[in-house]
Design a protein around this motif. Structure first.
Motif, PDB file in Angstrom:
ATOM      1  N   UNK A 191       0.870  -1.174   0.000  1.00  0.00           N
ATOM      2  CA  UNK A 191       0.000   0.000   0.000  1.00  0.00           C
ATOM      3  C   UNK A 191       0.907   1.223   0.000  1.00  0.00           C
ATOM      4  N   UNK A 192       0.802   2.056  -0.986  1.00  0.00           N
ATOM      5  CA  UNK A 192       1.592   3.272  -1.133  1.00  0.00           C
ATOM      6  C   UNK A 192       3.086   3.019  -0.941  1.00  0.00           C
ATOM      7  N   UNK A 193       3.583   1.939  -1.522  1.00  0.00           N
ATOM      8  CA  UNK A 193       4.996   1.639  -1.521  1.00  0.00           C
ATOM      9  C   UNK A 193       5.521   0.933  -0.288  1.00  0.00           C
ATOM     10  N   UNK A 194       4.645   0.590   0.647  1.00  0.00           N
ATOM     11  CA  UNK A 194       5.077  -0.111   1.860  1.00  0.00           C
ATOM     12  C   UNK A 194       4.285  -1.408   1.989  1.00  0.00           C
ATOM     13  N   UNK A 195       4.919  -2.419   2.558  1.00  0.00           N
ATOM     14  CA  UNK A 195       4.224  -3.691   2.765  1.00  0.00           C
ATOM     15  C   UNK A 195       3.040  -3.500   3.707  1.00  0.00           C
ATOM     16  N   UNK A 196       1.994  -4.264   3.482  1.00  0.00           N
ATOM     17  CA  UNK A 196       0.827  -4.167   4.361  1.00  0.00           C
ATOM     18  C   UNK A 196       1.194  -4.703   5.745  1.00  0.00           C
ATOM     19  N   UNK A 197       0.524  -4.173   6.756  1.00  0.00           N
ATOM     20  CA  UNK A 197       0.865  -4.522   8.132  1.00  0.00           C
ATOM     21  C   UNK A 197      -0.192  -5.380   8.809  1.00  0.00           C
ATOM     22  N   UNK A 198      -1.230  -5.772   8.095  1.00  0.00           N
ATOM     23  CA  UNK A 198      -2.294  -6.567   8.692  1.00  0.00           C
ATOM     24  C   UNK A 198      -2.741  -7.651   7.730  1.00  0.00           C
ATOM     25  N   UNK A 199      -3.234  -8.732   8.285  1.00  0.00           N
ATOM     26  CA  UNK A 199      -3.778  -9.787   7.422  1.00  0.00           C
ATOM     27  C   UNK A 199      -5.241  -9.509   7.096  1.00  0.00           C
ATOM     28  N   UNK A 200      -5.830  -8.512   7.732  1.00  0.00           N
ATOM     29  CA  UNK A 200      -7.216  -8.150   7.449  1.00  0.00           C
ATOM     30  C   UNK A 200      -7.274  -7.188   6.272  1.00  0.00           C
ATOM     31  N   UNK A 201      -6.789  -7.645   5.157  1.00  0.00           N
ATOM     32  CA  UNK A 201      -6.795  -6.876   3.914  1.00  0.00           C
ATOM     33  C   UNK A 201      -7.563  -7.680   2.885  1.00  0.00           C
ATOM     34  N   UNK A 202      -8.562  -7.068   2.294  1.00  0.00           N
ATOM     35  CA  UNK A 202      -9.428  -7.763   1.342  1.00  0.00           C
ATOM     36  C   UNK A 202      -8.652  -8.308   0.158  1.00  0.00           C
TER      37      UNK A 202
END
Length: 120
Positions: A67-78
């Motif tokens: 997301x915006x060039x950074x890895x996502x920080x949660x597994x609650x991502x659709x």
């Protein structure tokens, strides 16, 4: 604005543009100008079989895990659940017709309720 838009393009810039266009047209038309049949080597043909999937992976994977060039920080991502559902459908229906369309439909059917309904 100075330069190209003001009508003050210098001679060297125009010469460079024309030369690059000529080189591009010549290099692309050599295959049509040649009288002999031309074939790719076997190793190149084998490599081209994997080019489409490599290109798709290079475009899709960053969109799923960043997301915006950074890895996502949660597994609650659709997107993660949609990608998992799409991959599961693909391997389940492998060899069947319309597997790509089905993969997209299944992925979106999981993504939209999670993203819109749960605001993930």
């Amino acid at each position: 604005m100075d330069g190209f838009f003001s009508g003050e393009t210098d001679t060297w810039t125009m010469l460079t543009i024309v030369a690059m266009a000529c080189v591009s047209v010549l290099s692309r038309s050599l295959f049509f100008i040649s009288q002999k049949d031309w074939a790719l080597p076997q190793w190149a043909q084998r490599g081209l079989q994997y080019a489409p999937i490599a290109a798709i992976a290079a475009v899709v994977v960053p969109e799923v895990v960043m997301v915006q060039g950074a890895l996502i920080h949660t597994v609650l991502d659709a997107r993660l659940f949609a990608a998992a559902a799409g991959v599961a459908y693909f391997f389940w229906r492998k060899g069947a017709g319309q597997v790509v369309l089905g993969t997209i439909v299944v992925g979106m059917a999981v993504y939209l309720p999670l993203h819109v309904g749960l605001d993930w």
